[in-house]
Design an enzyme around this catalytic site. Structure first.
Site, PDB file in Angstrom:
ATOM      1  N   ARG A   1     -39.463 -23.942   1.205  1.00 22.27           N
ATOM      2  CA  ARG A   1     -39.235 -22.636   1.807  1.00 22.27           C
ATOM      3  C   ARG A   1     -38.391 -21.766   0.876  1.00 22.27           C
ATOM      4  NH1 ARG A   1     -34.575 -21.647   5.254  1.00 22.27           N
ATOM      5  NH2 ARG A   1     -33.013 -23.293   5.013  1.00 22.27           N
TER       6      ARG A   1
ATOM      7  N   ASN B   1     -35.380 -24.018  -4.772  1.00 24.69           N
ATOM      8  CA  ASN B   1     -36.576 -24.806  -5.073  1.00 24.69           C
ATOM      9  C   ASN B   1     -37.265 -24.428  -6.382  1.00 24.69           C
ATOM     10  OD1 ASN B   1     -36.643 -26.626  -2.854  1.00 24.69           O
ATOM     11  ND2 ASN B   1     -37.260 -24.943  -1.518  1.00 24.69           N
TER      12      ASN B   1
ATOM     13  N   ARG C   1     -46.968 -21.267   5.168  1.00 28.53           N
ATOM     14  CA  ARG C   1     -46.104 -21.700   6.264  1.00 28.53           C
ATOM     15  C   ARG C   1     -45.704 -20.502   7.132  1.00 28.53           C
ATOM     16  NH1 ARG C   1     -40.439 -24.928   5.596  1.00 28.53           N
ATOM     17  NH2 ARG C   1     -41.493 -25.601   3.686  1.00 28.53           N
TER      18      ARG C   1
ATOM     19  N   GLN D   1     -39.246 -34.542  -0.827  1.00 30.48           N
ATOM     20  CA  GLN D   1     -38.229 -33.500  -0.872  1.00 30.48           C
ATOM     21  C   GLN D   1     -37.994 -33.068  -2.317  1.00 30.48           C
ATOM     22  OE1 GLN D   1     -37.305 -32.352   1.915  1.00 30.48           O
ATOM     23  NE2 GLN D   1     -37.471 -33.969   3.431  1.00 30.48           N
TER      24      GLN D   1
ATOM     25  N   ARG E   1     -13.375 -60.139   4.270  1.00 29.59           N
ATOM     26  CA  ARG E   1     -13.799 -59.108   3.325  1.00 29.59           C
ATOM     27  C   ARG E   1     -14.556 -59.747   2.158  1.00 29.59           C
ATOM     28  NH1 ARG E   1     -11.674 -53.853   2.343  1.00 29.59           N
ATOM     29  NH2 ARG E   1     -12.244 -53.058   0.271  1.00 29.59           N
TER      30      ARG E   1
END
Length: 223
Positions: free
Chosen positions: A13, A23, A74, A105, A156
């Site tokens: 977008r 982007n 879109r 992504q 631990r």
């Protein structure tokens, strides 16, 4: 229209508050989105690669790369800060026939075609419904109330003996069409995890992430 066995979807977008036009901002000599687009196009198990965008500048940038990536327009209501990735995936499903969807992504430019190929091979071998990418961390985590999440303080473990915890790195998700259709969610059914190298935990969400990823890209290409 031909039903593809597997397609990749990269949501891009135009709006980004933390890093304007993130982007398509140059990273390592090419637009940020180019890194994952090249990885998806080079994966032999992905039949077609699509970008879903609301932005003309992004459309031009993607087309200028000359990778044969296809575009999905879109709607504005799916390009807001509140719009979910699932809403973009469902919109893609309404437009295109496919069996499996790999949602990638752009903020994970350390993703490679080899990662995607290995993940899809694992997806088929394990007969999964959905898959997420993750990295293993050997940090100890706590809730705000002082309760340990992933280890017992009375015992631990030493780091070399500690299996660690898998953390989503947000690079990609693989979803069977039937699962997306029934659950309307990227994950569900029989879920698998594809473990990626530790350095791929970095995502570009804030300005300080930009230089960190730039260093990693320079290091990987000079190795």
């Amino acid at each position: 229209m031909t039903t593809h066995s597997c397609i990749a979807l990269i949501p891009l977008r135009g709006g980004s508050k933390s890093i304007p036009m993130k982007n398509i901002r140059p990273l390592g000599g090419q637009p940020l989105c180019a890194w994952v687009l090249r990885a998806a196009v080079a994966c032999p198990l992905i039949d077609a690669v699509y970008v879903s965008t609301d932005c003309d500048a992004i459309r031009r940038t993607v087309q200028d790369l000359g990778l044969g990536v296809r575009l999905i327009d879109r709607p504005a209501e799916l390009a807001t800060d509140e719009a979910s990735t699932e809403s973009v995936m469902l919109h893609c499903m309404q437009q295109l026939p496919f069996e499996r969807l790999v949602t990638i992504q752009a903020t994970s430019p350390l993703l490679t075609a080899q990662h995607l190929q290995q993940a899809l091979e694992q997806f088929d071998a394990e007969e999964l419904d959905t898959m997420l990418s993750a990295v293993r961390t050997k940090r100890f985590f706590w809730y705000d109330d002082g309760t340990p999440i992933n280890y017992d303080p009375l015992h631990r473990p030493r780091r070399q003996n500690f299996p660690g915890t898998l953390m989503e790195n947000g690079a990609f998700y693989i979803t069977q069409r039937a699962m997306l259709q029934s659950r309307r969610c990227r994950l569900g059914g029989k879920i698998g995890i594809f473990e990626m190298p530790e350095h791929t935990a970095v995502e570009i969400d804030e300005p300080q992430d930009w230089e960190a990823v730039s260093r990693l890209l320079r290091a990987s290409h000079s190795a």
